[in-house]
Design a protein around this motif. Sequence first.
Motif, mmCIF file in Angstrom:
data_model
loop_
_atom_site.group_PDB
_atom_site.id
_atom_site.type_symbol
_atom_site.label_atom_id
_atom_site.label_comp_id
_atom_site.label_asym_id
_atom_site.label_seq_id
_atom_site.Cartn_x
_atom_site.Cartn_y
_atom_site.Cartn_z
ATOM 1 N N ALA A 80 0.827 -1.207 0.000
ATOM 2 C CA ALA A 80 0.000 0.000 0.000
ATOM 3 C C ALA A 80 0.862 1.258 0.000
ATOM 4 C CB ALA A 80 -0.923 -0.005 1.209
ATOM 5 N N VAL A 81 1.900 1.272 0.822
ATOM 6 C CA VAL A 81 2.772 2.440 0.906
ATOM 7 C C VAL A 81 3.472 2.686 -0.425
ATOM 8 C CG1 VAL A 81 4.869 3.346 1.977
ATOM 9 C CG2 VAL A 81 3.104 2.267 3.395
ATOM 10 N N SER A 82 3.965 1.631 -1.047
ATOM 11 C CA SER A 82 4.667 1.768 -2.316
ATOM 12 C C SER A 82 3.771 2.348 -3.401
ATOM 13 C CB SER A 82 5.209 0.406 -2.757
ATOM 14 O OG SER A 82 5.845 0.497 -4.021
ATOM 15 N N SER A 83 2.522 1.888 -3.476
ATOM 16 C CA SER A 83 1.617 2.399 -4.506
ATOM 17 C C SER A 83 1.269 3.862 -4.275
ATOM 18 C CB SER A 83 0.347 1.545 -4.554
ATOM 19 O OG SER A 83 -0.375 1.629 -3.337
ATOM 20 N N LEU A 84 1.119 4.266 -3.024
ATOM 21 C CA LEU A 84 0.757 5.649 -2.724
ATOM 22 C C LEU A 84 1.902 6.615 -3.008
ATOM 23 C CD1 LEU A 84 -1.219 5.037 0.583
ATOM 24 C CD2 LEU A 84 -2.161 5.911 -1.562
ATOM 25 N N ARG A 85 3.124 6.151 -2.850
ATOM 26 C CA ARG A 85 4.282 7.026 -3.076
ATOM 27 C C ARG A 85 4.446 7.428 -4.533
ATOM 28 N NH1 ARG A 85 8.604 4.022 1.015
ATOM 29 N NH2 ARG A 85 7.925 5.127 2.916
ATOM 30 N N GLN A 86 3.748 6.766 -5.424
ATOM 31 C CA GLN A 86 3.844 7.084 -6.845
ATOM 32 C C GLN A 86 2.758 8.038 -7.313
ATOM 33 O OE1 GLN A 86 4.552 3.447 -9.300
ATOM 34 N NE2 GLN A 86 4.458 2.354 -7.346
ATOM 35 N N LEU A 87 1.881 8.472 -6.399
ATOM 36 C CA LEU A 87 0.703 9.243 -6.783
ATOM 37 C C LEU A 87 0.785 10.701 -6.332
ATOM 38 C CD1 LEU A 87 -2.019 6.595 -5.882
ATOM 39 C CD2 LEU A 87 -0.983 7.033 -8.114
ATOM 40 N N HIS A 88 -0.006 11.539 -7.020
ATOM 41 C CA HIS A 88 -0.103 12.963 -6.699
ATOM 42 C C HIS A 88 -1.585 13.327 -6.664
ATOM 43 C CE1 HIS A 88 4.220 13.236 -7.457
ATOM 44 N NE2 HIS A 88 3.996 12.536 -8.555
ATOM 45 N N LEU A 89 -2.074 13.690 -5.488
ATOM 46 C CA LEU A 89 -3.497 13.912 -5.283
ATOM 47 C C LEU A 89 -3.775 15.377 -4.949
ATOM 48 C CD1 LEU A 89 -4.074 10.791 -2.998
ATOM 49 C CD2 LEU A 89 -4.419 10.944 -5.481
ATOM 50 N N ASP A 90 -4.933 15.851 -5.372
ATOM 51 C CA ASP A 90 -5.304 17.246 -5.098
ATOM 52 C C ASP A 90 -5.658 17.455 -3.631
ATOM 53 O OD1 ASP A 90 -5.184 18.346 -7.828
ATOM 54 O OD2 ASP A 90 -6.802 16.917 -8.214
ATOM 55 N N VAL A 91 -6.341 16.493 -3.045
ATOM 56 C CA VAL A 91 -6.745 16.611 -1.647
ATOM 57 C C VAL A 91 -6.842 15.217 -1.041
ATOM 58 C CG1 VAL A 91 -9.205 16.629 -2.263
ATOM 59 C CG2 VAL A 91 -8.476 17.577 -0.054
ATOM 60 N N VAL A 92 -6.475 15.118 0.223
ATOM 61 C CA VAL A 92 -6.569 13.861 0.962
ATOM 62 C C VAL A 92 -7.495 14.068 2.154
ATOM 63 C CG1 VAL A 92 -5.330 12.257 2.480
ATOM 64 C CG2 VAL A 92 -4.340 12.932 0.286
ATOM 65 N N PHE A 93 -8.455 13.145 2.295
ATOM 66 C CA PHE A 93 -9.363 13.155 3.442
ATOM 67 C C PHE A 93 -8.935 12.043 4.394
ATOM 68 C CE2 PHE A 93 -11.813 15.145 0.068
ATOM 69 C CZ PHE A 93 -12.292 16.270 0.712
ATOM 70 N N LEU A 94 -8.591 12.439 5.595
ATOM 71 C CA LEU A 94 -8.024 11.515 6.569
ATOM 72 C C LEU A 94 -8.954 11.352 7.759
ATOM 73 C CD1 LEU A 94 -5.435 9.912 7.513
ATOM 74 C CD2 LEU A 94 -4.756 12.039 8.677
ATOM 75 N N GLY A 95 -9.352 10.112 8.033
ATOM 76 C CA GLY A 95 -10.044 9.799 9.271
ATOM 77 C C GLY A 95 -9.025 9.394 10.316
ATOM 78 N N VAL A 96 -9.253 9.766 11.569
ATOM 79 C CA VAL A 96 -8.268 9.508 12.618
ATOM 80 C C VAL A 96 -8.923 8.875 13.839
ATOM 81 C CG1 VAL A 96 -6.779 11.384 11.871
ATOM 82 C CG2 VAL A 96 -8.506 11.827 13.632
ATOM 83 N N GLY A 149 -0.792 14.074 -1.079
ATOM 84 C CA GLY A 149 -1.785 15.112 -1.324
ATOM 85 C C GLY A 149 -1.248 16.519 -1.235
ATOM 86 N N LYS A 150 -1.824 17.415 -2.042
ATOM 87 C CA LYS A 150 -1.502 18.841 -1.952
ATOM 88 C C LYS A 150 -2.145 19.466 -0.713
ATOM 89 C CE LYS A 150 -1.280 19.555 -6.978
ATOM 90 N NZ LYS A 150 -1.913 20.241 -8.133
ATOM 91 N N ARG A 151 -3.342 18.992 -0.370
ATOM 92 C CA ARG A 151 -4.070 19.516 0.789
ATOM 93 C C ARG A 151 -4.501 18.349 1.674
ATOM 94 N NH1 ARG A 151 -8.901 21.506 -0.026
ATOM 95 N NH2 ARG A 151 -8.829 23.015 1.677
ATOM 96 N N LEU A 152 -4.510 18.584 2.980
ATOM 97 C CA LEU A 152 -4.944 17.577 3.937
ATOM 98 C C LEU A 152 -6.173 18.078 4.682
ATOM 99 C CD1 LEU A 152 -4.671 14.953 5.556
ATOM 100 C CD2 LEU A 152 -3.053 16.154 7.052
ATOM 101 N N VAL A 153 -7.251 17.295 4.586
ATOM 102 C CA VAL A 153 -8.487 17.595 5.321
ATOM 103 C C VAL A 153 -8.734 16.441 6.288
ATOM 104 C CG1 VAL A 153 -10.944 18.066 5.165
ATOM 105 C CG2 VAL A 153 -9.410 18.852 3.342
ATOM 106 N N VAL A 154 -8.742 16.735 7.582
ATOM 107 C CA VAL A 154 -8.939 15.720 8.611
ATOM 108 C C VAL A 154 -10.395 15.728 9.045
ATOM 109 C CG1 VAL A 154 -8.326 14.974 10.944
ATOM 110 C CG2 VAL A 154 -6.563 15.886 9.412
ATOM 111 N N LEU A 155 -10.998 14.530 9.073
ATOM 112 C CA LEU A 155 -12.390 14.376 9.485
ATOM 113 C C LEU A 155 -12.411 13.700 10.855
ATOM 114 C CD1 LEU A 155 -13.891 12.995 6.138
ATOM 115 C CD2 LEU A 155 -13.289 15.345 6.755
ATOM 116 N N ALA A 156 -12.960 14.370 11.858
ATOM 117 C CA ALA A 156 -12.914 13.827 13.223
ATOM 118 C C ALA A 156 -14.071 14.367 14.040
ATOM 119 C CB ALA A 156 -11.593 14.180 13.894
ATOM 120 N N ASP A 157 -14.949 13.473 14.521
ATOM 121 C CA ASP A 157 -16.019 13.938 15.401
ATOM 122 C C ASP A 157 -15.432 14.294 16.770
ATOM 123 O OD1 ASP A 157 -16.573 11.710 17.505
ATOM 124 O OD2 ASP A 157 -16.462 10.604 15.630
ATOM 125 N N HIS A 158 -16.252 14.915 17.604
ATOM 126 C CA HIS A 158 -15.750 15.496 18.849
ATOM 127 C C HIS A 158 -15.182 14.470 19.821
ATOM 128 C CE1 HIS A 158 -19.847 14.249 20.025
ATOM 129 N NE2 HIS A 158 -19.370 14.169 21.246
#
Length: 270
Positions: A159-175, A202-211
């Motif tokens: 998974a890490v190897s495949s992601l290192r080859q990509l360029h994304l406009d925005v990444v949505f991260l759940g934590v 990703g160029k931008r990081l958007v984190v999604l996290a409830d309270h």
Amino acid sequence: MLAAERQGHILDEVRRRGAVRVAELAAQFGVSDMTIRRDLDALVARGALDKVHGGATSKRTPSTEEPGFEVKWLRQQDEKDAIARAAADQVTPGSAVGVSAGTTTWTLAQHLRNIPGLTVVTNSMRVADVLRADDDSDLNVVLTGGVRTPSDALVGPIAVSSLRQLHLDVVFLGVHGIDPSAGFTTPNLLEADTDRALVAAGKRLVVLADHTKWDTIGISTIAALDEADVVISDEGLPPEAHDVLNEHVGKLVIAPSEPTTTTGTADTPS
């Protein structure tokens, strides 16, 4: 008010806010500080919360505890749908989008189906299933390989190897958790490596996290707070979290809650 009834209300407050203070509770219930301290001691003895100086906090979970997908999906459903709707507003048609695994990002995927021309890269089998469900959609879905975790994420060197080859406009991260010092964290070491690779793509990081994610720490940090361009949470986020996040992240968005039954988007996971 009987002690048991008052303790039930105190526990509701802790679950809603994440933390409470003795003085505030004493004023709220019209009793002495000593009475509230006895109530807190009783709740601590039951394992319902953690007592701290001057008050109490919600029960902390071990830093490596990782509930399964269905267990997490049942929690804060309205808040997650509100966060997902606000996150979808961050997406430009025709863009390349990264989506991490998780129940909030799974909810986001249901909203992404309505945005034309997207290419979505994900390490979540659940997210991929949602996006591929509509045969008429023009969505392009890229699923990384890897080893499956309890949250149905695909992780590890593939998974890490495949992601290192990509360029994304925005990444949505759940934590799993957010902490002023630890940043955005996960209880799974391999998932942390994969999420870090996704964030780096990703160029931008958007984190999604409830309270409920505030003041929770997983074993491994994915990113520091100041790496997030946007954090989207819900109206239950405590005031101290507002202060910290407004200081460190690019933008804090609070999504107003609406019942999921009125949206028709939050399908039951299968």
